[in-house]
Design a protein around this motif. Structure first.
Motif, PDB file in Angstrom:
ATOM      1  N   ILE A  46       0.810  -1.207   0.000  1.00 15.47           N
ATOM      2  CA  ILE A  46       0.000   0.000   0.000  1.00 15.47           C
ATOM      3  C   ILE A  46       0.849   1.267   0.000  1.00 15.47           C
ATOM      4  O   ILE A  46       0.407   2.317  -0.460  1.00 15.47           O
ATOM      5  CB  ILE A  46      -0.963   0.008   1.214  1.00 15.47           C
ATOM      6  N   GLY A  47       2.072   1.181   0.486  1.00 10.73           N
ATOM      7  CA  GLY A  47       2.941   2.348   0.552  1.00 10.73           C
ATOM      8  C   GLY A  47       3.710   2.638  -0.721  1.00 10.73           C
ATOM      9  O   GLY A  47       4.510   3.567  -0.764  1.00 10.73           O
ATOM     10  N   ASN A  48       3.464   1.853  -1.763  1.00 11.00           N
ATOM     11  CA  ASN A  48       4.097   2.081  -3.058  1.00 11.00           C
ATOM     12  C   ASN A  48       3.030   2.611  -4.011  1.00 11.00           C
ATOM     13  O   ASN A  48       2.068   1.907  -4.343  1.00 11.00           O
ATOM     14  CB  ASN A  48       4.700   0.784  -3.599  1.00 11.00           C
ATOM     15  N   ALA A  49       3.179   3.838  -4.457  1.00 15.64           N
ATOM     16  CA  ALA A  49       2.141   4.474  -5.274  1.00 15.64           C
ATOM     17  C   ALA A  49       1.908   3.751  -6.599  1.00 15.64           C
ATOM     18  O   ALA A  49       0.815   3.865  -7.178  1.00 15.64           O
ATOM     19  CB  ALA A  49       2.494   5.943  -5.529  1.00 15.64           C
ATOM     20  N   THR A  50       2.896   2.990  -7.085  1.00 14.77           N
ATOM     21  CA  THR A  50       2.700   2.266  -8.339  1.00 14.77           C
ATOM     22  C   THR A  50       1.841   1.014  -8.163  1.00 14.77           C
ATOM     23  O   THR A  50       1.569   0.316  -9.137  1.00 14.77           O
ATOM     24  CB  THR A  50       4.051   1.889  -8.982  1.00 14.77           C
ATOM     25  N   SER A  51       1.402   0.748  -6.932  1.00 20.07           N
ATOM     26  CA  SER A  51       0.465  -0.361  -6.706  1.00 20.07           C
ATOM     27  C   SER A  51      -0.916  -0.046  -7.264  1.00 20.07           C
ATOM     28  O   SER A  51      -1.752  -0.944  -7.383  1.00 20.07           O
ATOM     29  CB  SER A  51       0.345  -0.649  -5.204  1.00 20.07           C
ATOM     30  N   PHE A  52      -1.147   1.223  -7.614  1.00 19.93           N
ATOM     31  CA  PHE A  52      -2.471   1.661  -8.027  1.00 19.93           C
ATOM     32  C   PHE A  52      -2.459   2.178  -9.467  1.00 19.93           C
ATOM     33  O   PHE A  52      -1.490   2.815  -9.885  1.00 19.93           O
ATOM     34  CB  PHE A  52      -2.968   2.776  -7.110  1.00 19.93           C
ATOM     35  N   PRO A  53      -3.556   1.947 -10.199  1.00 15.41           N
ATOM     36  CA  PRO A  53      -3.659   2.460 -11.566  1.00 15.41           C
ATOM     37  C   PRO A  53      -4.238   3.875 -11.606  1.00 15.41           C
ATOM     38  O   PRO A  53      -4.681   4.327 -12.655  1.00 15.41           O
ATOM     39  CB  PRO A  53      -4.605   1.456 -12.235  1.00 15.41           C
ATOM     40  N   GLN A  88      -2.902 -17.291  -4.409  1.00 18.08           N
ATOM     41  CA  GLN A  88      -3.978 -17.794  -5.268  1.00 18.08           C
ATOM     42  C   GLN A  88      -3.542 -19.072  -5.969  1.00 18.08           C
ATOM     43  O   GLN A  88      -4.270 -20.072  -6.006  1.00 18.08           O
ATOM     44  CB  GLN A  88      -4.356 -16.746  -6.309  1.00 18.08           C
ATOM     45  N   GLU A  89      -2.349 -19.022  -6.547  1.00 22.31           N
ATOM     46  CA  GLU A  89      -1.853 -20.157  -7.328  1.00 22.31           C
ATOM     47  C   GLU A  89      -1.546 -21.364  -6.458  1.00 22.31           C
ATOM     48  O   GLU A  89      -1.749 -22.505  -6.875  1.00 22.31           O
ATOM     49  CB  GLU A  89      -0.618 -19.731  -8.119  1.00 22.31           C
ATOM     50  N   SER A  90      -1.060 -21.142  -5.242  1.00 21.45           N
ATOM     51  CA  SER A  90      -0.644 -22.253  -4.381  1.00 21.45           C
ATOM     52  C   SER A  90      -1.809 -22.892  -3.629  1.00 21.45           C
ATOM     53  O   SER A  90      -1.729 -24.069  -3.273  1.00 21.45           O
ATOM     54  CB  SER A  90       0.419 -21.789  -3.390  1.00 21.45           C
ATOM     55  N   THR A  91      -2.888 -22.123  -3.393  1.00 20.05           N
ATOM     56  CA  THR A  91      -4.022 -22.671  -2.643  1.00 20.05           C
ATOM     57  C   THR A  91      -5.241 -22.946  -3.518  1.00 20.05           C
ATOM     58  O   THR A  91      -6.119 -23.714  -3.124  1.00 20.05           O
ATOM     59  CB  THR A  91      -4.454 -21.699  -1.528  1.00 20.05           C
ATOM     60  N   GLY A  92      -5.296 -22.303  -4.675  1.00 23.08           N
ATOM     61  CA  GLY A  92      -6.462 -22.438  -5.538  1.00 23.08           C
ATOM     62  C   GLY A  92      -7.674 -21.673  -5.043  1.00 23.08           C
ATOM     63  O   GLY A  92      -8.780 -21.859  -5.570  1.00 23.08           O
ATOM     64  N   LEU A  93      -7.481 -20.791  -4.068  1.00 18.45           N
ATOM     65  CA  LEU A  93      -8.592 -20.044  -3.487  1.00 18.45           C
ATOM     66  C   LEU A  93      -8.574 -18.584  -3.929  1.00 18.45           C
ATOM     67  O   LEU A  93      -7.517 -18.045  -4.268  1.00 18.45           O
ATOM     68  CB  LEU A  93      -8.496 -20.081  -1.950  1.00 18.45           C
ATOM     69  N   PRO A  94      -9.733 -17.924  -3.873  1.00 18.21           N
ATOM     70  CA  PRO A  94      -9.736 -16.474  -4.048  1.00 18.21           C
ATOM     71  C   PRO A  94      -8.998 -15.826  -2.880  1.00 18.21           C
ATOM     72  O   PRO A  94      -9.139 -16.261  -1.730  1.00 18.21           O
ATOM     73  CB  PRO A  94     -11.231 -16.105  -4.014  1.00 18.21           C
ATOM     74  N   VAL A  95      -8.233 -14.787  -3.177  1.00 21.46           N
ATOM     75  CA  VAL A  95      -7.494 -14.062  -2.138  1.00 21.46           C
ATOM     76  C   VAL A  95      -7.855 -12.588  -2.231  1.00 21.46           C
ATOM     77  O   VAL A  95      -7.686 -11.961  -3.275  1.00 21.46           O
ATOM     78  CB  VAL A  95      -5.971 -14.246  -2.282  1.00 21.46           C
ATOM     79  N   PHE A  96      -8.353 -12.047  -1.140  1.00 23.81           N
ATOM     80  CA  PHE A  96      -8.778 -10.655  -1.072  1.00 23.81           C
ATOM     81  C   PHE A  96      -7.768  -9.864  -0.247  1.00 23.81           C
ATOM     82  O   PHE A  96      -7.383 -10.277   0.844  1.00 23.81           O
ATOM     83  CB  PHE A  96     -10.168 -10.551  -0.429  1.00 23.81           C
ATOM     84  N   ASP A  97      -7.347  -8.707  -0.780  1.00 21.27           N
ATOM     85  CA  ASP A  97      -6.382  -7.885  -0.062  1.00 21.27           C
ATOM     86  C   ASP A  97      -6.819  -6.428  -0.097  1.00 21.27           C
ATOM     87  O   ASP A  97      -7.834  -6.083  -0.712  1.00 21.27           O
ATOM     88  CB  ASP A  97      -4.968  -8.060  -0.636  1.00 21.27           C
ATOM     89  N   VAL A  98      -6.062  -5.567   0.541  1.00 19.67           N
ATOM     90  CA  VAL A  98      -6.465  -4.168   0.642  1.00 19.67           C
ATOM     91  C   VAL A  98      -6.380  -3.441  -0.696  1.00 19.67           C
ATOM     92  O   VAL A  98      -7.151  -2.510  -0.951  1.00 19.67           O
ATOM     93  CB  VAL A  98      -5.637  -3.440   1.725  1.00 19.67           C
ATOM     94  N   ILE A  99      -5.484  -3.863  -1.572  1.00 20.34           N
ATOM     95  CA  ILE A  99      -5.347  -3.173  -2.859  1.00 20.34           C
ATOM     96  C   ILE A  99      -6.583  -3.397  -3.722  1.00 20.34           C
ATOM     97  O   ILE A  99      -7.122  -2.451  -4.315  1.00 20.34           O
ATOM     98  CB  ILE A  99      -4.072  -3.622  -3.600  1.00 20.34           C
ATOM     99  N   ASN A 100      -7.070  -4.653  -3.785  1.00 18.73           N
ATOM    100  CA  ASN A 100      -8.270  -4.838  -4.607  1.00 18.73           C
ATOM    101  C   ASN A 100      -9.496  -4.213  -3.952  1.00 18.73           C
ATOM    102  O   ASN A 100     -10.425  -3.802  -4.640  1.00 18.73           O
ATOM    103  CB  ASN A 100      -8.501  -6.305  -5.020  1.00 18.73           C
TER     104      ASN A 100
END
Length: 240
Positions: free
Chosen positions: A31-38, A210-222
């Motif tokens: 979250i502290g890296n401004a390039t994380s956002f479009p 996501q790739e290792s568990t096969g589950l949806p992963v929700f984070d603060v960026i999305n």
């Protein structure tokens, strides 16, 4: 020619992010890296807030500095306030009451929504420090009654990066540690339907989880992207 009106110094940043005072690297996805956002974001550091005062002490004296910084960003034109630590869930209601715009204190705000999408399944929460995350945080974001399990990375090198405020991160090792925690959680609770990352430093490893568990992963960026679209719709183009 159309007219433009305004009453502030800068424009275009609708997301205001309240940062803890830290020094560890903020890589893309953090979250502290401004390039994380479009889209543009604006940062404000709350000097009183550190991993110690927020995570370990959970100091209520932090409420007013966060509220004041949120009010300042609202006055500068922000339409949503976000904090840079998911443990700020404990103060969600107080900060939200201080402004007239949406407040995202924590990625944990997603837990109830995700649970509603997956009735009968547990929600797996991965946090920076499991022993410190508890009832007060869950009450702050109204998820006390949600069926969930919490696993932490406090015993990993990656986790210690935050609490020691290191000036480096071993990204390869951090990725391995995140995958290990995710797989362990799923093996011990196979009825988990999705993962929510509490920590705002974990999204760089969302794809790996996501790739290792096969589950949806929700984070603060999305979550921030979702709210930004509600504030500033990108519109739609296409054809019939």
């Amino acid at each position: 020619m159309s007219m433009a009106y305004g009453n502030t110094t800068t424009y275009g940043q609708k997301i205001g992010i309240l940062m803890l005072a830290t020094h560890f690297p903020r890589v893309p996805g953090d979250i502290g890296n401004a390039t994380s956002f479009p889209f543009p974001v604006v940062y404000r550091v709350v000097r009183e807030a550190t991993a110690e005062t927020v995570v370990n002490q959970q100091d209520p004296a932090l409420i007013e500095p966060f509220c004041q910084a949120a009010r300042e960003l609202e006055a500068e034109g922000c339409k949503c306030i976000v904090t840079s630590c998911g443990f700020m869930a404990i103060f969600q209601k107080e900060i939200a009451a201080a402004v007239n715009i949406p407040v995202i204190s924590s990625s944990l705000l997603q837990v109830r929504l995700v649970s509603s999408m997956l009735p009968g399944r547990k929600i797996g929460i991965i946090t920076a420090k499991a022993p410190a995350l508890g009832e007060k945080h869950f009450r702050g974001v109204d998820i006390l009654d949600v069926d969930k399990v919490v696993y932490g990375i406090e015993d990993t090198d990656f986790g210690q990066t935050f609490f020691k405020d290191c000036d480096y991160i071993d990204l390869g090792l951090a990725r391995e540690e995140m995958i290990k925690v995710g797989r362990k959680m799923l093996s011990e609770h196979p009825d988990i339907g999705a993962i929510v990352l509490e920590c705002t430093n974990m999204p760089p490893f969302t794809k790996a989880l996501q790739e290792s568990t096969g589950l949806p992963v929700f984070d603060v960026i999305n979550l921030i992207r979702y709210v930004h679209d509600a504030i500033v719709s990108p519109g739609y183009t296409g054809y019939l």
